[in-house]
Scaffold this active site. Structure first.
Site, mmCIF file in Angstrom:
data_model
loop_
_atom_site.group_PDB
_atom_site.id
_atom_site.type_symbol
_atom_site.label_atom_id
_atom_site.label_comp_id
_atom_site.label_asym_id
_atom_site.label_seq_id
_atom_site.Cartn_x
_atom_site.Cartn_y
_atom_site.Cartn_z
ATOM 1 N N HIS A 20 -24.986 17.990 25.488
ATOM 2 C CA HIS A 20 -26.111 18.514 24.725
ATOM 3 C C HIS A 20 -26.126 20.032 24.858
ATOM 4 O O HIS A 20 -26.472 20.559 25.906
ATOM 5 C CB HIS A 20 -27.420 17.915 25.234
ATOM 6 N N ASP A 22 -27.600 23.306 23.810
ATOM 7 C CA ASP A 22 -28.689 24.039 23.162
ATOM 8 C C ASP A 22 -28.169 25.319 22.521
ATOM 9 O O ASP A 22 -27.504 26.114 23.171
ATOM 10 C CB ASP A 22 -29.753 24.418 24.201
ATOM 11 N N ASP A 144 -33.253 15.535 22.104
ATOM 12 C CA ASP A 144 -34.012 16.458 22.948
ATOM 13 C C ASP A 144 -35.312 16.966 22.332
ATOM 14 O O ASP A 144 -36.224 17.318 23.071
ATOM 15 C CB ASP A 144 -33.131 17.639 23.356
ATOM 16 N N HIS A 369 -34.231 23.443 18.575
ATOM 17 C CA HIS A 369 -35.475 22.972 19.188
ATOM 18 C C HIS A 369 -35.916 23.787 20.402
ATOM 19 O O HIS A 369 -36.913 23.431 21.031
ATOM 20 C CB HIS A 369 -35.377 21.490 19.537
#
Lengths: 874, 874
Positions: A20, A22, A144, A369
């Protein structure tokens, strides 16, 4: 996902190796990509992708999914053609698979649906261009984001995804779903779109997106690897396998099928993929997914991960960044449209090289996000803003080139980026200047232009050289320490086109007609009224507060008091140690304190505008405004820097008190598009145990409604959700201005009002100034002062969602029906509408497959690629 | 090392990619290999090797050096034959190169040279067997040990290494070397061996073994990677390259050649080798080394890395582990020799499967510079001890099989591992038992056997069934809470052979000749004397302390007072925050405090032994002992648990005060072999600025000499050198017993005394007990009670360093001249000696190439592989 054959009748455990990544959070995008600032967070995407590819090559049974195209596309550019071919093979064989495939994994609360569509387009297009259909993701993957909007599911369904996986949902909701075997269900994400158009299989992952406890074999984890040498004192293989099997079967209990998934990866994992794969190779038995029957129609907001832990703070965190993102969305659409309208001459022209790509990418990044959500670290937020600013530059060149081309004149174009703080050198210092307004909507707009000027008189002329009324008014004393003036004049801009207005300064204090000077005055009577033809707003001169709003057309009246309050941000208490922070909103008590119970007021009244200026405190003020002909009341507030020298974090809200009997019901939009009904202390799909009577009733609002609105927050402690910084903005984020537009309307008329108003707010005309007069450009013809790219305006139902260049010979066009079913009863705007995109002649019974005739049903978005040939200058 | 072509006239920067993989330190060996306990230390060797190989394959220009065979050999075993072939290719091409190549990177202070040779043999042999001559390292690489012994350099030179690289040397020494351009020089590491036999090019690395500041591109580092995209806001390539060039040329200033080296790696780095290589690929220009002229003859002890920071604590840290390592060395040589003498029947025999390999490997591991040094974490130390214990088991089986074979009898062999705490069930409970003593030396030894027994009378018979005198004496009251007895009798064991003694208990308190019972008595006169034919020791009955030692043979007398003192361990003071810890010795003041100014004493006198028992405190006691015929005084001390409930760490020393005028000079051994002269507050090669008058004069002692000897330490704080634990042993390490043997001798005789005594201490006879009498084994012949593996004893100059099986048909034989030049003048033991290894007939003028005739010069070690055919039982 591409999995080996499953075994029916047996429990099939799907191990999902993933990372994941970001697109900015504790570090900036570039810092994450290269792996700078490892002391802040150990994370480097370049190495992750290097490593995953190498590990996949070692064993053909290995699989990996990748999500964020902002990173992948950059990595791809740096690879040799040999590596690129190798990766293409892996993708073709399904060993490397893309899921989601957007530029980022976007936030779902603070994002506008137009920007979501744009960022998904950027990512998916990269995949299509690079890998063809092999690269296209089949499932959406939002593991997420902090709550999930229905609009997101609707958009994903319309994009053709087969399934949607979620990580974070409210802990009570999740516990209930486990009990009810509803961890997987069908999400019917639109009340307007005909099923199955917005239906999407949605699965809640068992452990957010993390690996099961004790089975994390990443460089960032500390779980022991599998030791399968029975001679070793560390031998643990037997124990781990038993544990894994037990885990799988206990997890399976919450799902209806014989399948259970384990997400094997987490934030920035797989930097050394060998660790993961080497250990997983011993456990892998991947199989296919199956669908389920129950249906969900609401959304997943607000998200709580425990009692008192509502992730509703980020709906308002960093309002300055949120505003900048919206402005940039607006400007990017203008930039895209002009590039589409003008073609290559927009890119290379008299102002240099124009390019929409940097702003496209920056905007896509901002959807992440942790970006627009306001949950990144301060220096990362600064970098996001910098990326936007860097994107604006080449778009400004593009817009200049395009306007020069369309107007056949070359002017000293100037983009006043600092109008929010009343700074614009051209308008403030020039004796003569032009104002060009470009309207990105499919319909003409009328709008009041407002520009900072020096004290004086101005003549304004429209595109046809006719004089236009104008005023110069004083700005609120709280805006500026010295007297400060702004020029006002009404402008009209055609659909998908521009109008150019000329402004000339008249020397001396020459008060003549059409240029009324608006001085600030103090009220003298007990009540103060501002009004125009449609609206009247009444103020109590004693308290300085709004008392009443009247709709003069519909003869409606509502008592309403509005003021600013703040919650003392909790830093934890006896019930929970949870503090308010970038993510979490947790007020110290149920009742907010007023910033002030009264406001010092003054007012301005000219023929073009009537304003009441309210000063609540040194850091909180508001202008309530009515322009001539405006059907809504505009409340423009300025908040900040929020004082925290008392060591109390503050969450500032604007509260509207009315005697309306709402039974706790209200409505909020979903990513600025469809509307959801909300009810205080209530969730449609489970029995809520409400632990936070304030924070637990907050919902994201992008374009409409509310009773209380949080406007700004400044907090002194972190909320322990990873960002590790208190939300204590200084500098650019500390003082923020925003506007709330209030409509008082009958139900039958409301949708038409708020839909069309929101459209105009989101896609406002772009103003470009130019000193002096124009010079001819590539033609001896007179400069064009007005232009429209449409032969005919679009009907009010139809929103031009996207018009952009797709390739050297293609345009991307997205048309949207912007009304929901049964929303508008007055003008029948909730009915299907058919457009002829070629010319003025509408066919009698158009087929939906006929590209020249397009039918749009309520809330439908249709996307087209159109061949294009740009004309040479006539 | 294999480097690309160098460029003459230019500065050549050698980037040395390497990982430093401690064979145990904060984690155990297996924990490091697999990567368990990442929260203690992130380190996993399996992944390092996986990753390095993968990265080397990606680019043929990449190079890597690997050091620790304990890890590499284990990893190798786990690889597929395809991977093994790939790695063989990399080694053949010089892309993967081994340096040092020992099983571990051994400690240089607390290690015995025999064990060093063994552990290097284990590692190098693995390389030779696996890669042939391609795998053999050309340079030695001791970049972490805490000081460097001259013997280590001598051994490396004799092993054929071309160069030797050091990391840690005293900070003043290093600063001086930089100034004097002596960072590289020739080390002449023996005063006895004829140059260049012990000459070794030795280079001090510029930055210990770490990468230059800001250029660490490992997963464990936080330095920014190279960002070479000029568009990136993080672009740093230009800055980094400039910095690198500046660094290289400033570093080069300290070396005489145009070459400078940068160690690109550190502790457990390269777990994700791609990070390192990806960044280094842009900087690599490797070249060859060159030699220099200056010569070093001393060593690099003690090591200080700053003022007040002397790494002399670890010379004494964890004395129990140090002792266990020495005992294991002794037992391993016995095990090796018996395996060599008996052949395969030692491995498979009546006692099961015997194997010397586990103890060989465990002993090699123990040589690691965080193992025997006592600088690992407590749980790792426990694991080291466990590894040794696990190695003892199969060796005990091997020894049993071998003794059965050689003695032609099967007995209930029992290895009493707990004699140090006077526990041995067989001798304590049996009515009749046998004691077999195996002597690993090339000469017969006479030795007093000492075994715990029940109170009673015993008859002892020698191998020829002749009665042997014996005593039963009381052990010191401090050893045991109840009365406790030990049986004493003199034994004689032939060279490389065994003798079996029979012991029979006589029921009742039957005090008859040859079995005198030694009761503890209190002294009655002012002085107490113990003596034998050679030595007399006199004690002051008032203080209980030793007063005088006399050599009766040589008519020498020395006033000497001996007692126990402790330094209050510094926890930092105004001069420096440095605390005493596992590595660092830093006493709180210059003067130690006495444990007690006097001792309670009692004594034992029998015809075989005379002992004075001193009790200084509840946790400190000593036995001073003279056996019949013994030429040295034995001081056996017991210290611990050191009390720390006053929160003061304590470093306990045994101090000998004499009126000798030594001018601060003294002598210490180097890894138990050659001797170096020391002088208080002095270093031979630079002007010392002494910051620690006590700790700065400590040197490692393995087998001989000293004035004060630190015996035990217990500390409450860590010394900040990474181990992160206070040296606060409980349980196994808290109470320790040791012996100091004191020789008072004329100079001409001293070497013969201490050399031969040390040999006997290091390679003591191994005792094996057996209950009852023996039963015949595979033959009807009478059991053999005595055996020698040598037809003729070795002369006193010659030490049998190694006798071990090399393969199914080969033996490994190492012979050593154990005297230095000019050391012995009395008996001419410092002269070359020639051996006939085939038979008793010595050739008149043997060639050194004649394998049957071996000439050894002083301090020379010669190694042979001999074909062998084991006889079947006669």
């Amino acid at each position: 996902m591409t999995c080996p054959t499953t075994k029916p009748g047996m429990l099939n455990v799907h191990l999902l190796p993933h990372t994941h990544d970001d697109v900015g959070w504790l570090k900036t995008v570039d810092q994450y990509y290269y792996g700078i600032l490892s002391d802040v967070q150990h994370a480097s995407v370049q190495y992750i992708l290097d490593s995953v590819i190498a590990s996949l090559l070692k064993n053909p049974a290995r699989r990996f999914i990748y999500v964020e195209m902002a990173f992948f596309s950059r990595w791809w550019k740096h690879q040799s053609s040999v590596t690129q071919d190798t990766v293409r093979n892996l993708v073709r064989q399904g060993r490397l698979e893309f899921v989601n495939g957007g530029w980022v994994m976007n936030d779902e609360a603070a994002t506008h649906y137009g920007a979501i569509v744009d960022q998904m387009t950027l990512g998916l297009r990269f995949l299509q261009d690079t890998f063809g259909s092999d690269g296209l993701p089949r499932v959406a993957w939002h593991i997420d984001p902090f709550g999930h909007s229905r609009e997101q599911a609707s958009l994903f369904a319309q994009m053709g995804f087969d399934g949607f996986f979620l990580g974070r949902i409210d802990y009570q909701d999740k516990s209930n779903r486990k009990k009810m075997l509803k961890m997987e269900e069908l999400w019917r994400a639109s009340e307007s779109l005909k099923p199955p158009a917005a239906d999407l299989f949605t699965g809640v992952l068992p452990n957010n997106y993390n690996p099961p406890k004790d089975l994390c074999w990443d460089v960032l984890c500390t779980d022991p690897p599998i030791v399968d040498d029975p001679q070793s004192p560390e031998f643990n293989a037997k124990k781990l396998v038993n544990y894994f099997l037990k885990l799988a079967s206990s997890q399976k209990k919450y799902y209806r099928t014989n399948h259970t998934v384990m997400t094997m990866g987490s934030d920035f994992q797989y930097e050394n993929a060998n660790m993961w794969f080497k250990n997983m190779d011993k456990l892998i038995r991947l199989v296919n997914e199956q669908y389920l029957r129950s249906v969900k129609k609401d959304d997943f907001f607000p998200y709580a991960d425990g009692p008192h832990m509502f992730w509703t703070g980020y709906f308002s965190s960093r309002p300055a960044l949120k505003r900048y993102e919206r402005l940039s969305y607006n400007f990017l659409q203008v930039c895209n449209q002009l590039e589409a309208l003008v073609g290559p001459r927009a890119n290379v022209g008299p102002y240099g090289s124009g390019d929409s790509a940097p702003l496209k990418e920056a905007m896509a990044v901002l959807q992440h996000h942790d970006a627009v959500s306001g949950t990144a670290k301060q220096n990362v937020v600064n970098d996001y803003a910098k990326q936007l600013a860097a994107g604006w530059g080449p778009c400004e060149v593009l817009v200049s080139n395009a306007l020069a081309r369309l107007s056949q004149s070359k002017q000293n174009f100037s983009f006043c980026r600092e109008l929010n703080i009343s700074i614009c050198p051209v308008s403030q210092t020039s004796e003569q200047f032009r104002v060009t307004l470009y309207n990105p909507l499919g319909r003409k707009v009328d709008r009041m232009v407002r520009l900072p000027v020096g004290d004086g008189n101005f003549f304004v002329k429209d595109p046809n050289n006719k004089s236009v009324p104008s005023n110069v008014v004083m700005v609120p004393s709280s805006y500026s320490k010295t007297y400060q003036w702004e020029l006002l004049f009404p402008a009209s801009v055609p659909a998908l086109g521009f109008s150019t207005y000329s402004v000339t300064k008249v020397s001396g204090r020459n008060y003549q007609a059409g240029n009324l000077l608006g001085w600030l005055r103090k009220p003298k009577s007990r009540v103060l009224v501002i009004e125009n033809k449609y609206i009247r707003a009444t103020f109590d001169s004693g308290t300085g507060l709004l008392m009443k709003i009247e709709n003069l057309e519909q003869n409606l009246s509502l008592d309403v008091s509005q003021g600013f309050f703040w919650y003392n941000a909790s830093t934890g208490d006896g019930k929970s140690s949870q503090a308010s922070g970038a993510y979490i909103f947790r007020p110290g008590g149920r009742r907010p304190r007023p910033v002030s119970r009264w406001a010092q007021i003054s007012f301005v009244k000219t023929d073009l505008v009537q304003e009441v200026h309210q000063n609540f405190s040194a850091w909180c003020s508001q202008v309530i405004r009515l322009y001539k002909g405006q059907r809504h009341l505009e409340l423009e507030w300025t908040v900040g820097p929020i004082p925290v020298n008392d060591y109390w974090g503050k969450e500032v809200i604007s509260r509207f008190d009315t005697p309306m009997k709402t039974k706790g019901q209200f409505f909020t939009d979903s990513n600025g598009r469809e509307i959801l009904k909300r009810r205080d202390d209530y969730r449609p799909t489970w029995t809520l145990n409400q632990t936070e009577p304030v924070a637990g009733n907050y919902y994201p609002v992008n374009t409409r409604i509310y009773i209380t609105l949080m406007v700004h927050r400044r907090l002194l402690v972190d909320d322990q959700r990873g960002v590790g910084e208190a939300l204590l903005e200084t500098d650019t984020g500390d003082k923020v201005r925003g506007r709330h537009l209030v409509i008082l309307s009958s139900v039958s008329d409301a949708a038409a009002r708020h839909r069309l108003l929101a459209e105009q707010e989101v896609l406002a005309p772009q103003m470009v100034l130019a000193q002096g007069s124009s010079s001819p450009y590539r033609s001896q013809a007179a400069p064009k002062m007005q232009f429209s790219g449409l032969r005919q305006e679009l009907p009010p139902q139809v929103h031009l969602l996207t018009l952009a260049r797709w390739s050297s010979k293609m345009l991307l066009l997205r048309l949207e029906h912007q009304f929901a079913v049964n929303e508008d009863s007055n003008r029948n705007l909730s009915s299907p509408v058919t457009l002829n995109v070629e010319g003025p002649i509408s066919y009698p019974a158009p087929s939906t497959l006929d590209p020249t005739s397009v039918t749009l049903r309520p809330m439908e978005i249709r996307t087209f690629l159109a061949s294009v040939q740009w004309q040479e200058a006539n």
